[in-house]
Write a protein that holds these residues in place. Structure first.
Motif, short mmCIF file in Angstrom:
data_model
loop_
_atom_site.label_atom_id
_atom_site.label_comp_id
_atom_site.label_asym_id
_atom_site.label_seq_id
_atom_site.Cartn_x
_atom_site.Cartn_y
_atom_site.Cartn_z
N THR A 441 0.84 -1.19 0.00
CA THR A 441 0.00 0.00 0.00
C THR A 441 0.88 1.25 0.00
O THR A 441 1.85 1.34 0.73
N THR A 442 0.48 2.18 -0.88
CA THR A 442 1.25 3.43 -0.96
C THR A 442 0.39 4.60 -0.49
O THR A 442 -0.83 4.55 -0.55
N ARG A 443 1.04 5.61 -0.04
CA ARG A 443 0.35 6.83 0.40
C ARG A 443 1.00 8.06 -0.23
O ARG A 443 1.15 9.10 0.37
N PHE A 444 1.32 7.86 -1.57
CA PHE A 444 2.01 8.94 -2.27
C PHE A 444 1.06 10.10 -2.56
O PHE A 444 -0.05 9.91 -3.02
N ASP A 445 1.49 11.30 -2.26
CA ASP A 445 0.71 12.51 -2.51
C ASP A 445 1.35 13.27 -3.65
O ASP A 445 2.42 13.88 -3.51
#
Length: 625
Positions: A441-445
């Motif tokens: 899971t990524t949380r790239f903004d």
């Protein structure tokens, strides 16, 4: 009878009062012989007493004050005792010495004074009142003290017996006789009857006793009363507990004064700390300071110490409580004992100093082998959270070498390098996109990058722009992705965002008035952009630069062949090219008329100008109207 001339002269010099006088005045009053009014008042015998006392003022003062012989005697006329006119040699004072009562005078006769003859005190040719009343006046020769005690003999002696004294030493001196001083003879202190020179201090009389082998030999000063009193010289009354700030306890109470007070009591200030006396007994050689009382007591110097280790910087906890002092303190220099764990447990360090010497960070005093409750990974630079905190993850999964914990890397890339699908193109800061809950899971903004996603870019999948996992290869400009959609064939350059936006590609808006120096108005509003911007845009520019004046686009439309210059807007309007108007000021108009008249009249162009502008306008510009 015949009288001589001398008698007549004498009679003429006397008055009637003189002739009637009973006799001559005494020698002392002879000067008042011819002036009777000095002593007599006509027809007033009682007034004579006032005149007498006015002349004899000392007697008058006694009468008024009721002092002296005349003041204490029964009131009567002066003439009843002192009759005058008895002749020059007469004595008008006739005192019966045997009957005279001395008690009515200012000096009563007491004791042996009653048998003393009057002449002893009342000297010849002296008035009775002039006799001295103080003892020293008569007994000065008898003063064995030779004036050293002053003239007040009555302070000690009386009239009954000169050698008998009644001196009150307590009230009349500053040295009250108490205790054994009351039984002492005067001569014991007052040598050779020199009372005034007698010292008033104890040391003045007892110096010999102080200088003897049993005394203090001057060591304790001259204030004997600090320890002794008049009741008895021994024992001393000095109470060290109440009279000083240092109470004597334990063996100090049986210690002789001289054991501590070796110097002069008042000149040498004795310190109250233990070290001043017990410096030679200090086996620690000052390594523990000078506060001996923190461990030792007055009962016995060698008594087991009352030391409380908890009051030091190293309190004893756990198994340290049962440890013998000598196990840590190898010598009497107690401060040499190490305060850190490593100082004693160096041989037990299985980490071989790779984790430093702060053993207490992981181990406790209760059990050396147990680290439970002491070590917490949260206290390190790398906190264990989520998947990292899973009990299934063993320490050796990260710490490959138990002897080298500190060298374990704390960045993600060091452990997860094999899982990096980006092949290092996005750097080593994996936590920028990934988290420790799950790697997938990524949380790239994207908003934190140089290309934030807005409008229709938001729902676009990453693969549309990022064709590979090397995300940084994706273009950041519009033209990089929308090259095929460029209908302008690069005439307006590659900066698509100058007109278009992410809300919709067909939606565009370019405000020529605000974003350029050339305002679009009139017929220009209907003209296509390509009509003016015909050349391809230079690299890095939105569109090719176009001239700002009319002639730049309308050179072919200039029927005047440039005769009127390049300011077409002077006559023409943007609403309609063929509509001619003037917006010139009066001054500019006159100058132009002169120019046109000279050119067209000389060169024969007036007919051409008229054909071009029309007759009415020609008349106006040529100044014919």
């Amino acid at each position: 009878m015949v009288l001589g001339t001398g008698w007549l002269a004498s009679a003429s010099a006397q008055n009637i009062e003189t002739l009637l006088a009973p006799g001559k005045l005494i020698q002392g009053h002879a000067k008042y012989e011819e002036n009777c009014s000095e002593c007599h008042v006509k027809f007033n015998r009682q007034a004579m007493d006032g005149l007498c006392m006015a002349c004899h003022k000392d007697v008058g003062s006694d009468v008024k004050a009721r002092t002296g012989f005349h003041g204490r005697s029964k009131p009567q006329a002066c003439s009843s005792c002192h009759a005058d006119h008895k002749g020059r040699e007469a004595r008008i004072v006739d005192l019966d010495k045997k009957k005279f009562d001395h008690n009515i005078s200012d000096y009563r006769l007491k004791g042996k004074h009653q048998a003393v003859a009057c002449e002893k005190c009342h000297l010849p040719q002296k008035k009775y009142r002039e006799a001295p009343q103080d003892c020293n006046a008569c007994h000065k020769k008898d003063d064995e003290h030779k004036g050293s005690l002053g003239p007040k003999c009555a302070d000690c002696h009386n009239e009954s017996d000169w050698k008998e004294t009644h001196f009150d030493h307590d009230k009349k001196t500053k040295f009250a006789l108490t205790g054994k001083h009351a039984d002492a003879q005067c001569a014991d202190c007052h040598k050779n009857d020199k009372y005034k020179d007698t010292v008033k201090t104890c040391i003045g009389c007892h110096k010999k006793a102080d200088d003897s082998s049993k005394g203090h030999k001057g060591q304790y000063g001259d204030k004997c009363e600090s320890c002794h009193d008049a009741k008895a010289w021994k024992p001393s009354t000095f109470n060290h507990d109440t009279d000083t700030k240092y109470a004597l306890r334990g063996k100090h109470r049986s210690t002789r004064c001289a054991d501590c007070h070796t110097g002069h009591l008042y000149r040498v200030q004795l310190s109250s700390d233990c070290y001043s006396c017990h410096k030679k007994d200090d086996k620690h050689k000052e390594s523990l300071g000078k506060d001996c009382g923190s461990c030792h007591s007055e009962r016995d110097w060698k008594e087991p110490p009352k030391f409380n280790h908890d009051q030091t910087s190293f309190p004893l906890l756990g198994k340290h409580v049962d440890t013998e002092c000598k196990d840590c303190h190898k010598s009497a220099m107690f401060k040499e004992a190490p305060k850190d764990c490593y100082g004693c447990h160096k041989k037990e360090d299985k980490h071989e100093n790779t984790l430093g010497e702060a053993c207490g960070d992981c181990h406790t005093e209760r059990d050396w082998k147990s680290t439970a409750g002491r070590f917490g990974h949260d206290r390190t630079k790398f906190q264990l959270r989520n998947a990292h905190a899973d009990p299934k993850v063993k320490c050796n999964a990260c710490h490959k070498d138990l002897k080298n914990y500190r060298k374990t890397p704390v960045d993600c890339y060091s452990c997860h390098q094999k899982q990096d699908k980006h092949e290092g193109q996005l750097g080593k800061k994996c936590e920028t996109c990934h988290n420790d809950r799950t790697w997938e899971t990524t949380r790239f903004d994207h908003a934190l990058t140089k290309f934030p996603l807005t409008g229709k870019h938001v729902p676009v999948k990453c693969e549309k722009c990022h064709e590979t996992n090397r995300f940084q290869d994706a273009p950041e400009d519009c033209y990089g992705c929308h090259k095929k959609e460029d209908e302008h064939k690069l005439k307006f350059g590659e900066k698509c965002d100058s007109c278009h936006n992410t809300r919709g590609w067909p939606i565009w808006d370019f405000n020529h008035d605000k974003r350029t120096e050339y305002k679009i108005e009139g017929a220009h509003l209907k003209v296509a952009c390509e009509s003016c911007h015909t050349a391809p845009a230079p690299k890095g520019k939105a569109a090719a630069t176009v001239g700002k004046n009319c002639i730049s686009c309308h050179r072919k439309d200039d029927v005047h062949d440039g005769q009127f210059g390049m300011r077409c807007e002077t006559c023409h309007a943007v609403q309609d090219w063929k509509k001619v108007t003037t917006r010139m000021g009066l001054g500019e108009r006159k100058q132009l008329q002169v120019l046109l008249a000279s050119r067209f009249s000389v060169w024969g162009y007036s007919s051409r100008f008229e054909r071009t502008t029309g007759p009415a306008m020609a008349d106006t510009w040529m100044g014919r109207t």
